[in-house]
Design a protein around this motif. Structure first.
Motif, PDB file in Angstrom:
ATOM      1  N   PHE A 134      28.698 132.120  27.769  1.00  0.00           N
ATOM      2  CA  PHE A 134      27.829 131.064  27.309  1.00  0.00           C
ATOM      3  C   PHE A 134      26.646 130.949  28.585  1.00  0.00           C
ATOM      4  O   PHE A 134      27.137 131.443  29.723  1.00  0.00           O
ATOM      5  N   GLU A 135      25.371 130.592  28.132  1.00  0.00           N
ATOM      6  CA  GLU A 135      24.174 130.527  29.139  1.00  0.00           C
ATOM      7  C   GLU A 135      23.732 129.291  29.337  1.00  0.00           C
ATOM      8  O   GLU A 135      22.854 128.924  28.307  1.00  0.00           O
ATOM      9  N   ARG A 167      23.412 128.116  25.352  1.00  0.00           N
ATOM     10  CA  ARG A 167      23.621 129.226  24.327  1.00  0.00           C
ATOM     11  C   ARG A 167      24.913 130.002  24.638  1.00  0.00           C
ATOM     12  O   ARG A 167      25.489 130.435  25.452  1.00  0.00           O
ATOM     13  N   ARG A 176      24.727 133.517  33.598  1.00  0.00           N
ATOM     14  CA  ARG A 176      25.606 133.783  32.305  1.00  0.00           C
ATOM     15  C   ARG A 176      27.183 133.611  33.111  1.00  0.00           C
ATOM     16  O   ARG A 176      27.425 134.294  33.738  1.00  0.00           O
ATOM     17  N   HIS A 217      13.529 128.333  21.758  1.00  0.00           N
ATOM     18  CA  HIS A 217      14.502 129.330  21.235  1.00  0.00           C
ATOM     19  C   HIS A 217      15.442 128.607  20.124  1.00  0.00           C
ATOM     20  O   HIS A 217      16.112 127.799  20.771  1.00  0.00           O
ATOM     21  N   PRO A 218      15.470 128.984  18.924  1.00  0.00           N
ATOM     22  CA  PRO A 218      16.616 128.402  18.126  1.00  0.00           C
ATOM     23  C   PRO A 218      18.100 128.551  18.368  1.00  0.00           C
ATOM     24  O   PRO A 218      18.912 127.825  18.076  1.00  0.00           O
ATOM     25  N   ASP A 219      18.430 129.533  19.247  1.00  0.00           N
ATOM     26  CA  ASP A 219      19.837 129.843  19.485  1.00  0.00           C
ATOM     27  C   ASP A 219      20.418 128.955  20.783  1.00  0.00           C
ATOM     28  O   ASP A 219      21.538 128.839  21.028  1.00  0.00           O
ATOM     29  N   TYR A 220      19.367 128.242  21.461  1.00  0.00           N
ATOM     30  CA  TYR A 220      19.942 127.135  22.426  1.00  0.00           C
ATOM     31  C   TYR A 220      20.217 125.841  21.749  1.00  0.00           C
ATOM     32  O   TYR A 220      19.468 125.303  20.835  1.00  0.00           O
ATOM     33  N   GLU A 221      21.343 125.187  22.216  1.00  0.00           N
ATOM     34  CA  GLU A 221      21.724 123.916  21.635  1.00  0.00           C
ATOM     35  C   GLU A 221      21.474 122.841  22.815  1.00  0.00           C
ATOM     36  O   GLU A 221      21.421 122.966  23.911  1.00  0.00           O
ATOM     37  N   HIS A 255      27.401 132.959  23.066  1.00  0.00           N
ATOM     38  CA  HIS A 255      27.710 134.362  22.491  1.00  0.00           C
ATOM     39  C   HIS A 255      28.939 134.629  22.007  1.00  0.00           C
ATOM     40  O   HIS A 255      30.004 134.067  22.300  1.00  0.00           O
ATOM     41  N   GLU A 256      29.050 135.091  20.681  1.00  0.00           N
ATOM     42  CA  GLU A 256      30.249 135.515  19.897  1.00  0.00           C
ATOM     43  C   GLU A 256      30.262 137.026  20.200  1.00  0.00           C
ATOM     44  O   GLU A 256      29.586 137.636  19.886  1.00  0.00           O
ATOM     45  N   TRP A 292      15.785 124.941  24.157  1.00  0.00           N
ATOM     46  CA  TRP A 292      16.069 124.830  22.788  1.00  0.00           C
ATOM     47  C   TRP A 292      14.747 124.204  22.095  1.00  0.00           C
ATOM     48  O   TRP A 292      15.049 124.455  20.736  1.00  0.00           O
TER      49      TRP A 292
END
Length: 573
Positions: free
Chosen positions: A142-143, A131, A200, A65-69, A133-134, A62
């Motif tokens: 989700f990953e 992360r 994944r 990578h900004p797409d990780y929460e 995914h939509e 996180w």
């Protein structure tokens, strides 16, 4: 005297080296450092550039990578639940391995194999980021980035003749989970295993039944990092020079070959009878393996004996195989195969080439994958595939040429609920009732097929039976056999009931089928002991032509050779 002196020198040299190696090995294993120094902690601005680069893989995703929460709340909940999860997981491991161990008892003079101790320790895995995914599909992807530096205590005891052998995990000094101090543990203690993985996880399809998804599909994005030790009879096996690196690389390769994308692990959650949990075939993939060029030389005489394995992702069926071309680096097959497609947008076709060996394992020549979404329906596409060792484009071993594979692919989808007929199933259907076939529409119209070859899908749902009883037993253990052509499908067996309810669906791929074929459904009973373990409780035969002309058949039918038995089934076109 000189000869005797040389002789004694050789004898001393011959005995001294093995004894010294053995003593050195045991001293190396059982010797422990007297004290362990605490690590030197420095702020980041005082660390040199080289050390910072080495620390990059330790930074949570996180941050990079900004797409990780961040999901610290989940780690806290996992930490509190871990004592209960530990017992539940260990219980599953014991119940799963018990029948496996039982197969070896009595063989090779083995008396027993069992877990003496089995616990995953007090430290749970940590999720360093998540992360999601939509997609437009009916699924959730989700990953998570998972790391586990645990302290499990696993001991397996093997009793062989009068001897008793034990195997357990080796221990190493590592830095523990930062929350280890909350349980009055020293922040540095013995840790046995480390696992770093980035899986994944796909939940699909989403259905209106709890837990609201039918299957869990798991694959690995990168090769996992697994670090563990092993002690046998108290001796540290992993301390043998070279063995540690060999075992670690072997485990990585084996896990990657099974679950590294595009390979997947499918875990069914809901029963297959629930609508939507299993995707139905939507078309046929025609694969023609034409030839290969400039393959690697694997035999001593400078040739290879190649053959090709064809596998479609998401299928549990065995791989298709070509014939073996002996002593040929430029083999020509011209062999065709047909595979059923369930999801052309996500499924991947994989080709693996091997060099056949009469003794031992077959040598790997190369592989390549083709996503089905690159194919245009009803159009034949010829591809020249560059063979590689693995799917990692950044692996330097893929720069070495392994030859080429030439294939022809054609994807022929079935018509949907609103599709138009492209032609009759075969000459008999067209000649007898082609005008009726063109006007009929359904989930699958057997009077229609792709523009190239006749193909269709027969779906049969066995709902249940009533008042079925055997000659020897009033409460049978019934199951149903569904046969069409050369294929036979079997439902699950239900114990001690005269009114079984299966609700199971089966599909049969139809190619050049004749209207004279019959759908044979027979109810059987099976018992554990006795001379007649299987018994027929009645059967029915449905004309395939009735399904073709009516589009679908649904209802209850009296079983032949049964007193009062009735079976209910549904066969849509």
């Amino acid at each position: 005297m000189r000869i005797l002196s040389l002789l004694f020198d050789f004898i001393g040299f011959g005995f001294g080296i093995p004894i010294g190696l053995v003593l050195g090995f045991f001293i190396f294993i059982y010797s422990k450092p007297e004290d362990v120094k605490d690590p030197i902690i420095k702020p980041l601005d005082e660390i040199d550039t080289g050390s910072l680069i080495d620390l990059l893989h330790e930074i949570p995703p996180w941050v990079k990578h900004p797409d990780y929460e961040r999901i610290d709340w989940f780690n806290k909940a996992l930490y509190d639940m871990w004592p209960y999860l530990d017992k539940a997981i260990c219980g599953i491991i014991r119940s799963t391995t018990k029948p496996i161990f039982a197969e070896y008892i009595g063989k090779y003079q083995i008396k027993s194999i069992e877990f003496e101790t089995l616990t995953l320790g007090s430290l749970p895995p940590t999720i360093y980021g998540m992360r999601v995914h939509e997609t437009t599909e009916n699924e959730l992807i989700f990953e998570p980035a998972i790391r586990w530096a645990g302290n499990p205590h696993i001991t397996v005891v093997l009793k062989l003749l009068p001897f008793r052998f034990t195997a357990q995990v080796r221990v190493n000094y590592r830095t523990l989970h930062p929350r280890a101090c909350t349980r009055k543990l020293h922040p540095r203690r013995l840790v046995d295993i480390q696992i770093f993985a980035a899986p994944r996880i796909i939940l699909r399809p989403l259905v209106p039944s709890f837990p609201c998804f039918g299957n869990i599909v798991v694959s690995l994005i990168d090769k996992p990092h697994v670090d563990f030790g092993l002690k046998i009879q108290g001796g540290d096996v992993m301390a043998i020079p070279g063995l540690y690196q060999f075992i670690q690389e072997f485990i990585k390769r084996q896990v990657a070959s099974l679950y590294l994308w595009p390979q997947t692990l499918d875990i069914p959650i809901l029963d297959s009878s629930l609508s939507g949990t299993i995707k139905k075939p939507v078309g046929i993939l025609h694969v023609k393996v034409v030839r290969a060029l400039k393959l690697l030389k694997m035999d001593i005489i400078g040739t290879s004996d190649p053959y090709v394995k064809i596998k479609l992702s998401g299928e549990r069926l065995p791989s298709k195989k070509t014939t073996i071309k002996m002593r040929n680096l430029n083999p020509e097959w011209n062999e065709s195969f047909r595979l059923t497609v369930k999801d052309p947008q996500t499924q991947i076709l994989q080709f693996d080439l091997y060099d056949w060996e009469q003794i031992g394992t077959h040598d790997f020549l190369g592989m390549q994958i083709v996503p089905l979404k690159v194919l245009t329906p009803h159009e034949t596409k010829e591809l020249t595939l560059d063979l590689v060792k693995n799917t990692n484009p950044y692996d330097p071993v893929n720069k070495k040429g392994r030859g080429h594979l030439i294939v022809e692919l054609t994807y022929n989808p079935f018509i949907d609920d609103h599709g138009n007929c492209s032609g009759p199933l075969d000459g008999k259907v067209a000649g007898e009732k082609s005008h009726q076939s063109r006007s009929r529409k359904g989930s699958m119209d057997f009077s229609c097929f792709s523009s190239l070859e006749a193909a269709g899908l027969l779906s049969v749902t066995v709902q249940g039976a009533e008042d079925v009883s055997g000659k020897n037993r009033s409460n049978p253990n019934p199951y149903a056999l569904v046969s069409f052509g050369e294929e036979t499908k079997i439902t699950k067996m239900l114990r001690k009931t005269q009114c079984p309810s299966w609700n199971e669906e089966f599909q049969f791929l139809i190619e050049d089928a004749s209207l004279k074929e019959k759908i044979h459904i027979e109810v059987m009973s099976k018992k554990r002991f006795g001379f007649r373990r299987q018994e027929s409780l009645g059967y029915i035969d449905i004309n395939f032509s009735d399904v073709v002309y009516n589009g679908r058949i649904r209802g209850k039918y009296n079983l032949i050779n049964s007193k009062n038995g009735v079976i209910g089934f549904y066969s849509p076109s």
